[in-house]
Scaffold this motif. Structure first.
Motif, PDB file in Angstrom:
ATOM      1  N   UNK A  17      84.959   0.376   8.124  1.00  0.00           N
ATOM      2  CA  UNK A  17      85.435   1.735   7.872  1.00  0.00           C
ATOM      3  C   UNK A  17      84.728   2.712   8.816  1.00  0.00           C
ATOM      4  N   UNK A  18      85.038   3.977   8.719  1.00  0.00           N
ATOM      5  CA  UNK A  18      84.776   4.960   9.763  1.00  0.00           C
ATOM      6  C   UNK A  18      83.333   5.006  10.255  1.00  0.00           C
ATOM      7  N   UNK A  19      82.361   4.972   9.373  1.00  0.00           N
ATOM      8  CA  UNK A  19      80.977   5.232   9.772  1.00  0.00           C
ATOM      9  C   UNK A  19      80.428   4.222  10.761  1.00  0.00           C
ATOM     10  N   UNK A  20      81.045   3.058  10.893  1.00  0.00           N
ATOM     11  CA  UNK A  20      80.564   2.024  11.813  1.00  0.00           C
ATOM     12  C   UNK A  20      81.128   2.178  13.210  1.00  0.00           C
ATOM     13  N   UNK A  21      81.862   3.251  13.455  1.00  0.00           N
ATOM     14  CA  UNK A  21      82.587   3.404  14.716  1.00  0.00           C
ATOM     15  C   UNK A  21      82.217   4.706  15.410  1.00  0.00           C
ATOM     16  N   UNK A  22      82.454   4.748  16.711  1.00  0.00           N
ATOM     17  CA  UNK A  22      82.194   5.945  17.502  1.00  0.00           C
ATOM     18  C   UNK A  22      83.420   6.853  17.416  1.00  0.00           C
ATOM     19  N   UNK A  23      83.441   7.656  16.380  1.00  0.00           N
ATOM     20  CA  UNK A  23      84.637   8.394  16.014  1.00  0.00           C
ATOM     21  C   UNK A  23      84.240   9.743  15.431  1.00  0.00           C
ATOM     22  N   UNK A  24      85.173  10.442  14.814  1.00  0.00           N
ATOM     23  CA  UNK A  24      84.889  11.692  14.113  1.00  0.00           C
ATOM     24  C   UNK A  24      85.358  11.555  12.670  1.00  0.00           C
ATOM     25  N   UNK A  25      84.464  11.852  11.741  1.00  0.00           N
ATOM     26  CA  UNK A  25      84.764  11.843  10.312  1.00  0.00           C
ATOM     27  C   UNK A  25      85.034  13.277   9.869  1.00  0.00           C
ATOM     28  N   UNK A  26      86.122  13.468   9.146  1.00  0.00           N
ATOM     29  CA  UNK A  26      86.563  14.808   8.754  1.00  0.00           C
ATOM     30  C   UNK A  26      86.255  15.055   7.277  1.00  0.00           C
ATOM     31  N   UNK A  27      85.565  16.164   7.021  1.00  0.00           N
ATOM     32  CA  UNK A  27      85.243  16.584   5.645  1.00  0.00           C
ATOM     33  C   UNK A  27      84.528  15.496   4.851  1.00  0.00           C
ATOM     34  N   UNK A  28      83.833  14.621   5.566  1.00  0.00           N
ATOM     35  CA  UNK A  28      83.142  13.519   4.905  1.00  0.00           C
ATOM     36  C   UNK A  28      84.069  12.554   4.210  1.00  0.00           C
ATOM     37  N   UNK A  29      85.369  12.576   4.548  1.00  0.00           N
ATOM     38  CA  UNK A  29      86.370  11.892   3.719  1.00  0.00           C
ATOM     39  C   UNK A  29      87.368  11.049   4.501  1.00  0.00           C
ATOM     40  N   UNK A  30      87.143  10.826   5.780  1.00  0.00           N
ATOM     41  CA  UNK A  30      88.073   9.982   6.537  1.00  0.00           C
ATOM     42  C   UNK A  30      88.093   8.580   5.953  1.00  0.00           C
ATOM     43  N   UNK A  31      89.279   8.012   5.824  1.00  0.00           N
ATOM     44  CA  UNK A  31      89.401   6.709   5.169  1.00  0.00           C
ATOM     45  C   UNK A  31      90.684   6.007   5.579  1.00  0.00           C
ATOM     46  N   UNK A  32      90.758   4.735   5.202  1.00  0.00           N
ATOM     47  CA  UNK A  32      91.996   4.003   5.310  1.00  0.00           C
ATOM     48  C   UNK A  32      92.704   4.000   3.966  1.00  0.00           C
ATOM     49  N   UNK A  33      94.016   3.741   3.996  1.00  0.00           N
ATOM     50  CA  UNK A  33      94.790   3.723   2.750  1.00  0.00           C
ATOM     51  C   UNK A  33      96.095   2.972   2.983  1.00  0.00           C
ATOM     52  N   UNK A  34      96.424   2.095   2.037  1.00  0.00           N
ATOM     53  CA  UNK A  34      97.674   1.352   2.122  1.00  0.00           C
ATOM     54  C   UNK A  34      97.571   0.225   3.142  1.00  0.00           C
ATOM     55  N   UNK A  35      98.660  -0.482   3.336  1.00  0.00           N
ATOM     56  CA  UNK A  35      98.693  -1.545   4.325  1.00  0.00           C
ATOM     57  C   UNK A  35      97.800  -2.711   3.966  1.00  0.00           C
ATOM     58  N   UNK A  36      97.392  -3.462   4.982  1.00  0.00           N
ATOM     59  CA  UNK A  36      96.593  -4.664   4.805  1.00  0.00           C
ATOM     60  C   UNK A  36      95.277  -4.304   4.131  1.00  0.00           C
ATOM     61  N   UNK A  37      94.990  -4.917   3.006  1.00  0.00           N
ATOM     62  CA  UNK A  37      93.803  -4.718   2.159  1.00  0.00           C
ATOM     63  C   UNK A  37      93.411  -3.253   2.027  1.00  0.00           C
ATOM     64  N   UNK A  38      94.410  -2.379   1.980  1.00  0.00           N
ATOM     65  CA  UNK A  38      94.201  -0.949   1.736  1.00  0.00           C
ATOM     66  C   UNK A  38      93.338  -0.288   2.807  1.00  0.00           C
ATOM     67  N   UNK A  39      93.483  -0.771   4.061  1.00  0.00           N
ATOM     68  CA  UNK A  39      92.767  -0.181   5.188  1.00  0.00           C
ATOM     69  C   UNK A  39      93.729   0.461   6.185  1.00  0.00           C
ATOM     70  N   UNK A  40      94.915   0.826   5.712  1.00  0.00           N
ATOM     71  CA  UNK A  40      95.912   1.374   6.605  1.00  0.00           C
ATOM     72  C   UNK A  40      95.479   2.687   7.239  1.00  0.00           C
ATOM     73  N   UNK A  41      95.829   2.873   8.499  1.00  0.00           N
ATOM     74  CA  UNK A  41      95.631   4.153   9.164  1.00  0.00           C
ATOM     75  C   UNK A  41      96.654   4.257  10.279  1.00  0.00           C
ATOM     76  N   UNK A  42      96.787   5.444  10.841  1.00  0.00           N
ATOM     77  CA  UNK A  42      97.726   5.644  11.928  1.00  0.00           C
ATOM     78  C   UNK A  42      97.203   5.032  13.216  1.00  0.00           C
ATOM     79  N   UNK A  43      98.102   4.842  14.167  1.00  0.00           N
ATOM     80  CA  UNK A  43      97.716   4.324  15.474  1.00  0.00           C
ATOM     81  C   UNK A  43      97.347   5.466  16.411  1.00  0.00           C
ATOM     82  N   UNK A  44      96.371   5.203  17.256  1.00  0.00           N
ATOM     83  CA  UNK A  44      96.052   6.132  18.326  1.00  0.00           C
ATOM     84  C   UNK A  44      97.239   6.175  19.286  1.00  0.00           C
TER      85      UNK A  44
END
Length: 833
Positions: free
Chosen positions: A505-532
């Motif tokens: 999930x987000x904290x292990x990556x070189x990314x930006x977390x929004x409102x302390x709440x960025x997450x995955x949802x839905x899809x494979x094992x509920x880790x769905x997210x949009x594509x870059x």
């Protein structure tokens, strides 16, 4: 036995099914066993290979040595030898064989699959697998030598397995159960189910002429129970067809058991029916080949998962296509599905200069090219007369053999591969840019004219949802001084707290977390997210760069899973070389939320010993509770997670609100190659705080950092980070060098960030570079520069004499007396010296 078929066939698919049915029927009527891996008619050719080719003779002698040791032990006392199989004697009934011990794993009182099984859990399975491998080795020796002592050993082990396994019931656990692995049928068919039919196929001539097997219950030699063996083969085929899941690599991983067990069936109609489930007839639990190959629509397409899975999956398909094509050459599977073969070398193009792999999702950092799959592709291409494929793989195989990277081993090599190829070795030309489309990855590389991997530069931005993907947002990795320095955490054991609630999930990556709440949802094992999504890049994939020194990408991402981030993001990542030994990266990350009271956290992880700030007035203080709000959230394996995962950060220290420019350096001093550094120049903006933490260990990092914490920087921006985004300039250098960047100053217009002025002192010159980084369709105007476009670099010497102009994406640029109007679809570069 209930099989639910998917029957939405196109006309082409229906014609293929008819063709397959008719061709299999004709072929099966002409065959005598063995024929799954190799035919009786090929035996003399293989023996000639053993007598004349050193590599083939070595494989044969290794096989003979292993088999002879076991044959000797068997004939000392057949009953005692067979009784060492993992029989559960306490459940023996009457004069029947005892059942086998089941292989299970219990965690916290709950039965689970075997992902995290202990060594103790695995003992029955490991013993059984060893015996089955003995039987397979002996059956192959029988084929090669026609010596019945080998067939008797193999038949006795197979006989005992058939008798014992039938004392149990196949589990229906969650639609994924097995026979001996009641809570992991997916794994059972992969490690046990595929061996049985091969043993049977090789020793069938012996069994057919009433060759005996040893029965430990009767303590005598007996005839082989053909009908019971056929039931076992059907049961294992059925586990694949009726259990499991579609839409992932599981279908390919289970397919060898399906194909081999189908081919082991003696009734021609049964054989054709079950083989059709591999070729054309998908079920609710198993995709057929004609469905799986849709992932290879275009030449160069790859299996849409992570690195170790995509090559493994494609290699399995290539192998099975060869097996089935050898069974029935009329199918011409190589010709029909040629893009599967074209996909095999693609992972070799996603490597850093040190040969480590770009990492996304559960992918590993290192892997070897699937040379056996290359040979299978070549053999299949020979059958189907595909010269393009033969010419593609022959030099790659030759090069690997010549360089000592590949040595043929195993009996499939003995059965299938030729001595050598006429083609000369070749090299893989790594392009300046490339894309892993299903992973949202846009990568850039700039290899040095020194040909030293330490001088190479490479980076990527990416992120997408897939099976085995991570919900890590718009991620980034950076390479320098021979190492991947800006790292993704990777993965180790599945199912554990660290993996589920940090690594993927987000904290292990070189990314930006929004409102302390960025997450995955839905899809494979509920880790769905949009594509870059790609906005712009230069050079485009497969094209020459207009400049040998510059490249860039601009990408976007919607962080809208859950209901507390609701953000739009944009990332511009540039790779800028300033000499054969120096260069740097510019990262501009914009992020804005549609919610009130927004805040954004920019994360960067770098392997190393420590992160050192040169700004002594940042006034860092311990803030142990800063990232702990999610620590008490519920966690349910593969379903609910503690997003965004930063509660794993330790030794958290945060600065005061700081508006000035920041300079910091990651120290990595314990590498075998010597000390390396990554220096960061961060232009200052309002409402910024800086935090340094110890993040969890980065998996597959170079020694000793594979066991150390990962120094990590977190920059927080209160309010939107779009007009004034996160901007970081990264420069790698080693202990024998000084950093080349002398200064970094931001360029602004009307209070909005527009770019940077960077002064570098290389080993041969001083460079002054103006780097304009804007969103699409924006304009920058100053006294000296006018630019309409996304990305441009103006390079001057120390006397401010114009050296070059680069427009990666734009329409108009004015500097001094220079006015350049560019075709919007083309990049531009001009050198003035």
């Amino acid at each position: 036995m209930k099989i639910t078929k998917k029957t939405n066939y196109s006309l082409g698919a229906l014609l293929l099914i008819v063709f397959v049915f008719l061709s299999l029927r004709v072929t099966s009527q002409q065959l005598e066993r063995p024929f799954i891996l190799v035919k009786s008619s090929e035996r003399n050719q293989i023996l000639e290979k053993i007598n004349t080719q050193e590599w083939a003779n070595e494989i044969y002698l290794d096989l003979k040595l292993k088999a002879d040791v076991q044959v000797k032990e068997f004939y000392k006392d057949p009953k005692s030898y067979i009784e060492q199989l993992p029989f559960n004697w306490s459940e023996k009934k009457n004069n029947k064989f005892p059942p086998f011990f089941k292989t299970t794993h219990i965690r916290n009182g709950v039965q689970e699959n075997l992902d995290n099984a202990t060594d103790e859990d695995w003992k029955p399975a490991e013993l059984l697998i060893r015996y089955l491998q003995v039987a397979l080795d002996c059956s192959e020796m029988y084929y090669l030598t026609q010596d019945e002592k080998y067939a008797h050993v193999a038949s006795s082990i197979l006989y005992s397995f058939v008798k014992s396994v039938q004392q149990s019931e196949v589990s229906t656990w969650r639609g994924r159960g097995g026979w001996l692995f009641p809570y992991d049928g997916f794994r059972e068919v992969r490690v046990i189910g595929f061996r049985l039919p091969l043993i049977y196929d090789f020793i069938h001539p012996y069994l057919k002429k009433e060759g005996k097997a040893f029965d430990i219950i009767k303590n005598e030699k007996v005839n082989f129970p053909f009908e019971e063996a056929q039931k076992v083969f059907k049961a294992y085929a059925n586990i694949t067809v009726n259990y499991g899941q579609t839409g992932s690599n599981h279908c390919a991983l289970e397919a060898p058991s399906l194909v081999f067990n189908a081919l082991a069936m003696d009734d021609e109609n049964e054989r054709e029916k079950w083989l059709s489930y591999f070729l054309t007839e998908s079920t609710d639990n198993q995709d057929a080949l004609n469905v799986m190959v849709k992932n290879y629509k275009n030449e160069g397409d790859i299996w849409p998962e992570t690195s170790q899975y995509l090559n493994h999956t494609t290699s399995i398909l290539a192998r099975l296509m060869l097996v089935v094509n050898k069974y029935n050459p009329m199918l011409k599977l190589g010709e029909r599905y040629v893009n599967v073969l074209h996909a095999l070398p693609r992972l070799d193009y996603f490597i850093y200069p040190n040969n480590e792999i770009v990492r996304w999702g559960d992918g590993h950092r290192s892997a070897h090219a699937p040379y056996e799959a290359y040979e299978n592709a070549y053999a299949l291409a020979e059958m189907d007369e595909l010269m393009t494929i033969q010419n593609k793989f022959a030099p790659l195989i030759n090069k690997a053999i010549d360089n000592g990277k590949y040595k043929r081993k195993g009996t499939e090599a003995l059965f299938w591969y030729d001595d050598s190829f006429d083609n000369e070795s070749t090299t893989i030309d790594l392009t300046r840019t490339d894309r892993v489309y299903h992973a949202g990855i846009v990568l850039q590389r700039n290899l040095s004219s020194t040909n030293n991997p330490k001088d190479g530069l490479m980076c990527f931005v990416g992120g997408a949802h897939m099976v085995h993907g991570h919900a890590g947002g718009m991620d980034m990795e950076l390479y320098g001084e021979g190492q991947v320095l800006g790292v993704d955490n990777g993965r180790k054991r599945y199912g554990v707290d660290l993996h589920e609630n940090y690594s993927r999930i987000f904290a292990a990556h070189n990314t930006v977390i929004v409102n302390g709440s960025s997450q995955g949802e839905g899809g494979w094992v509920n880790l769905g997210m949009n594509s870059v999504q790609l906005i712009a890049m230069e050079p485009e994939v497969g094209k020459e760069g207009v400049s040998p020194y510059h490249s860039f990408s601009q990408t976007s991402f919607e962080d809208d899973k859950g209901d507390k981030a609701e953000a739009t993001q944009e990332r511009t990542l540039a790779l800028i070389r300033t000499s054969p030994n120096t260069g740097y990266y510019v990262d501009v990350f914009r992020s804005k939320s549609r919610l009130p009271n927004e805040y954004h956290d920019y994360l960067y992880h770098n392997i190393g010993d420590k992160l050192v700030f040169e700004n002594k007035d940042l006034d860092f203080k311990k803030t142990p509770d800063r990232y702990m709000a999610n620590a008490s959230l519920p966690w349910k394996r593969n379903k609910t997670y503690k997003h965004p995962g930063w509660h794993f950060f330790e030794n958290v220290r945060t600065s005061k609100v700081y508006e000035k420019d920041v300079k910091a350096t990651f120290h990595t001093k314990r590498l075998s190659q010597g000390a390396v550094f990554m220096q960061l120049h961060i232009p200052g903006f309002e409402n910024r705080t800086y935090t340094k933490v110890k993040a969890p260990t980065t998996f597959e990092a170079p020694e000793p950092y594979h066991k150390k914490f990962t120094p990590t920087l977190v920059i927080r921006n209160k309010g939107e980070a779009w007009n004034n985004p996160f901007v970081v300039v990264y420069e790698p250098f080693n202990e024998k060098e000084n950093p080349s960047i002398q200064s970094v100053d931001k360029i602004e217009q009307d209070g909005r960030y527009k770019g940077l002025k960077i002064i570098s002192e290389t080993p041969t010159e001083v460079l002054v570079q103006y780097i304009i980084t804007q969103s699409k369709d924006e304009v920058y105007q100053s006294d000296t520069i006018h630019f309409e476009g996304t990305f441009a670099i103006i390079t001057l010497d120390e006397n401010e004499k114009l050296q070059s102009i680069y427009i990666g994406d734009g329409e108009t640029l004015k500097y001094g007396n220079e006015k350049i109007v560019v075709d919007p679809n083309k990049a531009y570069y001009k050198s003035y010296h």
